[in-house]
Design a protein around this motif. Structure first.
Motif, PDB file in Angstrom:
ATOM      1  N   ASP A  45     -11.944  -2.575  -1.691  1.00 30.91           N
ATOM      2  CA  ASP A  45     -11.490  -3.408  -0.576  1.00 30.91           C
ATOM      3  C   ASP A  45     -12.611  -3.770   0.395  1.00 30.91           C
TER       4      ASP A  45
ATOM      5  N   ARG B 191       1.970   1.586  -3.621  1.00 30.11           N
ATOM      6  CA  ARG B 191       0.831   2.010  -4.445  1.00 30.11           C
ATOM      7  C   ARG B 191       0.532   3.497  -4.229  1.00 30.11           C
ATOM      8  N   SER B 192       0.558   3.911  -2.972  1.00 28.68           N
ATOM      9  CA  SER B 192       0.290   5.308  -2.649  1.00 28.68           C
ATOM     10  C   SER B 192       1.333   6.230  -3.266  1.00 28.68           C
TER      11      SER B 192
ATOM     12  N   GLU C  38       0.821  -1.204   0.000  1.00 28.56           N
ATOM     13  CA  GLU C  38       0.000   0.000   0.000  1.00 28.56           C
ATOM     14  C   GLU C  38       0.856   1.255   0.000  1.00 28.56           C
TER      15      GLU C  38
END
Length: 379
Positions: free
Chosen positions: A316, A75-76, A72
């Motif tokens: 999600d 991805r961020s 994450e």
């Protein structure tokens, strides 16, 4: 032991075009099909699919080297650098930012020349503190003679095995100049084959003290972006290599001990790439399903509450949806939530589960159910 870089004719690689013609044609066909599928999607879905592939590439390329990054966080970082609104961004460490910068520079600026300065900048980005783990290394320059022999070894029961030995550091200025000149030249070589040759050649030279594998894969990704003629990435070669890591290292080691005929390596590389493209269909399944859901809703007046809840379910979301969950996500009353849900049921994107009464719940329509609901919308 004579390593490949000690061969008299080094670095004049050669290969059997006849042997590679069929797998190369197959890879090119699969690339075309994948790009065609993505072209049929809207721009926002293409960007989301590319974000997923780039995230996979960064995470898996590091995993090949035994380094596990927070997905994450990666991805961020990518989303922020590409100007994509992901909401609730997770702050990325300096180390992750550097790895992301390398991958984005290689793929988004794939048409720009590859130079010594660019490679050294990538190396600096990979090691912003000047350390590899707890070990200080020379950053942003070819490995110096003082670093000693560059070997990949393993030990068991007191026995040491040398899997690979790179050229002496004194050879690197000339060797890297030859590599960069070849990469810059338009010799008529298919960019997919060029990616495989470049990957192997750079790994063999091992010009830096650390990070050579990640940079070699970034160079290959640059060549593959040139092959696709787009900065958008829809498949991850590193993800497939990580899944076949033992074969990857075995192929590299076998070729290092072999001749300048690199047909076996290129054959494996093409096969791995085709499997990566094939796996992309599964990896992109969620994105494609999301696109189909919104395509199905195109004729209807979807309100903002429904849009928020559906995007959450397509992301999600865990478990099933019920009226109270909808009301909480959409910040509305239960009566309004029930009206919205009733419409989504009628439009075919929500399905009611068998349980009734207080246990009433809903799930998102599957891809198969969407096809049955509207046969004209085939993938």
């Amino acid at each position: 032991m004579t390593w490949i870089h000690q061969q008299p004719a080094w670095p004049h690689f050669y290969w059997d075009d006849k042997t590679l013609s069929t797998p190369l044609a197959s890879v090119r066909h699969q690339q075309g099909r994948l790009l065609g599928r993505m072209d049929a999607l809207g721009f926002s879905f293409q960007r989301e699919a590319s974000l997923n592939a780039l995230t996979n590439e960064v995470v898996k390329s590091s995993a090949i080297e035994g380094e596990h990054l927070n997905r994450e966080e990666v991805r961020s970082s990518i989303a922020q650098k590409l100007g994509m609104d992901q909401g609730g961004r997770l702050p990325a460490s300096r180390h992750v930012e550097g790895i992301v910068e390398v991958m984005l520079d290689a793929t988004q600026a794939y048409q720009q020349p590859l130079s010594e300065e660019r490679l050294c900048a990538w190396h600096c980005a990979l090691f912003p503190t000047g350390f590899s783990g707890m070990t200080p290394i020379m950053v942003g320059m070819w490995r110096p003679p003082s670093a000693g022999a560059m070997q990949v070894i393993s030990s068991s029961y007191g026995h040491t095995k040398v899997h690979f030995e790179a050229p002496e550091a004194t050879r690197l200025p000339d060797e890297m100049a030859a590599f960069l000149a070849w990469f810059a030249a338009d010799g008529g070589l298919d960019p997919v084959l060029k990616a495989g040759v470049a990957h192997f050649w750079f790994i063999t030279l091992h010009p830096f003290e650390d990070g050579n594998g990640r940079i070699a894969r970034a160079i290959a990704d640059m060549a593959l972006a040139r092959a696709d003629q787009t900065p958008q990435r829809f498949y991850s070669m590193s993800a497939q290599i990580e899944a076949e890591r033992k074969h990857y290292y075995a192929q590299l080691e076998r070729q290092q001990r072999g001749s300048l005929d690199i047909t076996p390596w290129l054959g494996w590389f093409l096969g791995c790439l085709e499997r990566a493209i094939g796996s992309a269909g599964e990896a992109l399944g969620a994105v494609l399903h999301k696109a189909r859901v919104w395509e199905c809703l195109h004729p209807y007046a979807v309100n903002e509450r429904q849009r928020v809840v559906l995007n959450r379910m397509l992301g999600d979301f865990e478990g099933y949806l019920n009226t109270s969950k909808y009301a909480k996500l959409a910040k509305c009353s239960n009566d309004t939530a029930l009206r919205d849900i009733t419409a989504l049921l009628a439009w075919g994107v929500l399905v009611q589960n068998p349980a009734k009464g207080r246990s009433t719940s809903y799930r998102l329509v599957t891809a198969e159910e969407l096809r049955q609901f509207d046969p004209s919308k085939q993938p």
